[in-house]
Design a protein around this motif. Structure first.
Motif, PDB file in Angstrom:
ATOM      1  N   LYS A   1       1.055   4.606  -4.538  1.00 48.86           N
ATOM      2  CA  LYS A   1      -0.236   5.186  -4.888  1.00 48.86           C
ATOM      3  C   LYS A   1      -0.979   4.320  -5.915  1.00 48.86           C
TER       4      LYS A   1
ATOM      5  N   ARG B   1       0.826  -1.207   0.000  1.00 46.39           N
ATOM      6  CA  ARG B   1       0.000   0.000   0.000  1.00 46.39           C
ATOM      7  C   ARG B   1       0.862   1.261   0.000  1.00 46.39           C
TER       8      ARG B   1
ATOM      9  N   ASP C   1      -7.508  -0.971  -3.766  1.00 43.16           N
ATOM     10  CA  ASP C   1      -8.560  -0.459  -2.885  1.00 43.16           C
ATOM     11  C   ASP C   1      -9.739   0.131  -3.657  1.00 43.16           C
ATOM     12  N   VAL C   2      -9.436   1.003  -4.634  1.00 40.41           N
ATOM     13  CA  VAL C   2     -10.518   1.754  -5.282  1.00 40.41           C
ATOM     14  C   VAL C   2     -11.190   0.947  -6.401  1.00 40.41           C
TER      15      VAL C   2
ATOM     16  N   ARG D   1      -2.594   1.389  -4.436  1.00 36.46           N
ATOM     17  CA  ARG D   1      -3.790   1.693  -3.649  1.00 36.46           C
ATOM     18  C   ARG D   1      -4.986   1.860  -4.571  1.00 36.46           C
ATOM     19  N   MET D   2      -4.791   2.518  -5.739  1.00 36.81           N
ATOM     20  CA  MET D   2      -5.874   2.639  -6.711  1.00 36.81           C
ATOM     21  C   MET D   2      -6.310   1.242  -7.170  1.00 36.81           C
TER      22      MET D   2
END
Lengths: 357, 357
Positions: A226, A223, A233-234, A229-230
């Protein structure tokens, strides 16, 4: 491992052979004919780039292309040297000449005063371009797929891109070297992304079907980055809302290409360029600025910045330039990264390179 | 509670008084002058709409406007009747005439064969329009803010909007009634969203500063609703990546408005309309279709669908129409919701209403 230097489309399942031909057609639709060329595959050793290499090996005889592969060992993880050797073995089994370099990316990040992600990206592209020139390849092939594209759109949305930039990365990138960039000089880039409309699922299925192994890069789960994380997570949340998300992503990308072409045509001729390197100047005369409406003018500002080779301009800077022009608050000078300046006067705008702050 | 019917800008902090005037200027920038008008505030009783009501009460004397408020009790939660009464009390303290209706939205959802969210939306807008006509208001005001706008952009991205639709909801909506929609008839909508560029944080701060209470709707936290999942799960992740996300959202929205205006101008005259209601026909002659490039044609298809009052067309349908046209695979008929058809022939395309499947 069933891989051998003579692998061809018949070794793939019918669905994956069709995918391979679709990939060729996709590139043709982008105005790039691959037949007879020399191509350098950027090989990280993960599923995506392994699939890219195998796919193009299977296409080798059909297309009559010559393949090379290159791997940059970022020296960020203990296992990276072993992964590099696995890449070498894969290329040997496929009869593909292999470039390998180990570069201490963490050290580069210190030296270049940028983040690890950015240093890795920059070192990788410089290495790939070097290898491309060395083997005389026309293009570097990277393994970005539609999941990467969706991620890229979200990153661009988050960072504040406008349209058509919001539509994500290009399938064909043909950029000259930059003498001065945000982090100093940058290598030229001649890159194709043939898998941009494909899903990772298809690529993994093909590898599983062929019994080809790949290496999971543990840092893809971290994590700390960046981009991860996209991705982790997103995107899953959006995919849960709409399982056909990738269809929409493809469509949005196509429409951004369409609009980019449209605006490019419309703005061609608006920008006057002269000089080379740091002597380069781009100007847009007042008459042209007046003839464009705001939507066009904002894009003209952005295009000039792009051509000055200093990366993407911030949308708020472009809006400020537009406001200065509209409200006739000139003369006014704007500063960009890499020493590029823009001067707005009654006679128009002029972009030029100047070392003074 | 310091609220009283004579509340004015001086009762707000200087920052919030400035915000109020900014809101007026924002609407003026959208071509809507509020001065002297009659406005109906859509009041749910939450922080956003409470702030909207208070803000416009404070602007009442400056603008010379007459205010009304309307609350639809959706009868979905035990506490909703009490919340409706709190809205009534708020309006009484501010001297604002108040409309209230209780409607069993769950029952409507069964009757209309749609989801609860959609039934609520539809019942609410029908009620608001009814109230607007009853009190002779020029506009209904809703409390959508930049957080809602960001959410809306993500929803549109997820559902597959193109550009400029991706830029999110409009600040001014002036739509006639729809005789036939996806779920039957729909009321007209004359809606302003004056807070669209503001942050919820500012609105809450203003209420706290004035000591005004509002009601937290517990269902705003429910993961059952798609919109809440975007708001509570996805947006915080993007805001963590870029704390200035809302600046980008505002900029993207402005640029979408700009481009929408631009395309509207370009396409005006391309579409020939005649007839009313179910006799309405829209046609685009072949000559016009030929004169537009793909980027323009795709938007012409979309605009025709929009004008037939059947909501937004799916991007893949528009792409299919474009393909039929380009490859001259006519005659070909497309069916849309609400019985609308499009027929593509060598002479052009014609949209019309026809009950046959």
């Amino acid at each position: 491992m069933p891989l051998h230097p003579e692998i061809c489309l018949k070794d793939l399942s019918p669905a994956h052979a069709r995918m391979a031909l679709d990939v060729v057609r996709f590139m043709e639709g982008q105005g790039v004919s691959l037949g007879g060329g020399r191509l350098l595959v950027a090989l990280s050793g993960g599923a995506d780039s392994t699939a890219l290499l195998v796919l193009f090996c299977a296409l080798r005889s059909t297309l009559g292309v010559t393949l090379h592969a290159a791997h940059l060992d970022h020296a960020l993880r203990a296992e990276s040297a072993a992964e590099a050797e696995a890449c070498r073995a894969l290329c040997a089994s496929l009869g593909v000449p292999f470039f390998l370099r180990r570069e201490d990316v963490a050290e580069r990040a210190c030296e270049w005063q940028c983040g690890i992600e950015e240093a890795g990206r920059r070192a990788r592209y410089a290495f790939l371009e070097e290898c491309r020139l060395q083997c005389g390849a026309d293009w570097v092939l990277t393994a970005h797929h539609v999941g990467d594209l969706a991620e890229d759109m979200l990153m661009r949305f988050t960072r504040g891109a406008g349209w058509p930039g919001l539509g994500g990365m290009r399938a064909v990138l043909d950029e000259p070297a930059r003498a001065e960039g945000e982090h100093g000089a940058e290598a030229a880039r001649r890159i194709l992304r043939p898998l941009l409309m494909r899903e990772k699922r298809e690529l993994v299925e093909m590898l599983l079907g062929l019994g080809v192994q790949w290496q999971e890069d543990a840092s893809n789960q971290s994590r700390e980055w960046k981009r991860n994380r996209m991705r982790n997570d997103v995107l899953p949340l959006l995919l849960a809302e709409n399982p056909s998300l990738y269809d929409n992503v493809r469509r949005l990308w196509r429409s951004a290409c369409e609009d980019r072409r449209w605006w490019d045509e419309r703005l061609s001729g608006a920008l006057a360029e002269r000089g080379e390197g740091t002597a380069r100047e781009i100007s847009i005369p007042a008459g042209v600025l007046v003839s464009l409406e705001r939507a066009g003018r904002l894009r003209a500002w952005a295009e000039a910045v792009r051509r000055m080779d200093i990366g993407q301009a911030r949308a708020d800077t472009l809006e400020s330039m537009e406001e200065v022009w509209l409200k006739r608050r000139f003369p006014r000078r704007f500063s960009f990264s890499g020493g590029v300046k823009a001067e707005i006067e009654a006679s128009g705008v002029r972009f030029f390179w100047s070392p003074e702050r």
